[in-house]
Design a protein around this motif. Structure first.
Motif, mmCIF file in Angstrom:
data_model
loop_
_atom_site.group_PDB
_atom_site.id
_atom_site.type_symbol
_atom_site.label_atom_id
_atom_site.label_comp_id
_atom_site.label_asym_id
_atom_site.label_seq_id
_atom_site.Cartn_x
_atom_site.Cartn_y
_atom_site.Cartn_z
ATOM 1 N N THR A 65 -4.925 6.512 -6.445
ATOM 2 C CA THR A 65 -5.412 6.827 -5.093
ATOM 3 C C THR A 65 -6.447 5.803 -4.637
ATOM 4 O OG1 THR A 65 -5.048 9.180 -5.501
ATOM 5 C CG2 THR A 65 -6.491 8.604 -3.658
ATOM 6 N N VAL A 79 -6.093 3.271 -1.443
ATOM 7 C CA VAL A 79 -7.103 3.192 -0.371
ATOM 8 C C VAL A 79 -7.598 1.757 -0.241
ATOM 9 C CG1 VAL A 79 -9.446 3.876 0.295
ATOM 10 C CG2 VAL A 79 -7.826 5.602 -0.514
ATOM 11 N N TRP A 138 -4.977 -0.283 1.538
ATOM 12 C CA TRP A 138 -4.926 0.038 2.961
ATOM 13 C C TRP A 138 -6.104 -0.589 3.707
ATOM 14 C CZ3 TRP A 138 -0.854 0.946 5.513
ATOM 15 C CH2 TRP A 138 0.196 1.709 4.999
ATOM 16 N N SER A 146 0.834 -1.206 0.000
ATOM 17 C CA SER A 146 0.000 0.000 0.000
ATOM 18 C C SER A 146 0.867 1.253 0.000
ATOM 19 C CB SER A 146 -0.911 0.022 1.232
ATOM 20 O OG SER A 146 -1.722 -1.113 1.279
#
Length: 162
Positions: free
Chosen positions: A53, A57, A60, A35
């Motif tokens: 992005t 996300v 994560w 990540s």
């Protein structure tokens, strides 16, 4: 006449808990690194496309999920070491925690049992006891070994009238 009790430790197994911590911990570390280093988007099954992005996300979120499972393993390991929970058998009833990690103790008199079923899921066997007040399940993975589970199952099956 004295009541004879048979007692079995009834708690999560330490080795399994440690395995969960290590397994999900390794994947959490790997996903966290992945990540942090991510610099590209992601396409899932050719259907869902994510920007850099969005992909970061997503990675994560998977990392957090693995960390949560690893933390659950830590809690199970602590419960395994600290717990003195037992499954108790007599000729009249079975008494044990509601689950392997619960503090709530359930006592089911054999006279109240309406139905008993056995269910196996990926190597874990469940003895489902349906009684007047609901359902109580004894799980093989929270007893010390399969021989103890078989002993408990036989004891209960010999005493229920359904």
């Amino acid at each position: 006449m004295d009541v004879i009790e048979k007692r079995y430790p009834y708690k999560p197994r330490l080795f399994s808990s440690i395995f969960v911590v290590l397994f999900f911990g390794v994947f959490a570390g790997f996903m966290g690194y992945f990540s942090y280093q991510n610099d590209s988007g992601l396409v899932l099954n050719g259907i869902v496309e994510m920007s850099t992005t969005g992909a970061t996300v997503f990675y994560w979120l998977i990392t957090v999920l693995f960390v949560a499972f690893s933390a659950l393993g830590v809690l199970l390991a602590i419960k395994s070491v600290q717990s003195k929970a037992e499954l108790v058998l007599t000729d009249e009833y079975v008494r044990a925690p509601k689950s392997g990690i619960s503090k709530k103790i359930i006592t089911v008199p054999f006279n109240d049992v309406e139905k008993v079923s056995v269910q196996a899921v990926k190597g874990t066997v469940f003895l489902n006891i349906f009684h007047r007040k609901g359902k109580f399940t004894i799980v093989s993975s929270v007893l010390p070994n399969m021989a103890d589970f078989d002993e408990v199952k036989k004891h209960i099956m010999d005493r229920v009238r359904c």
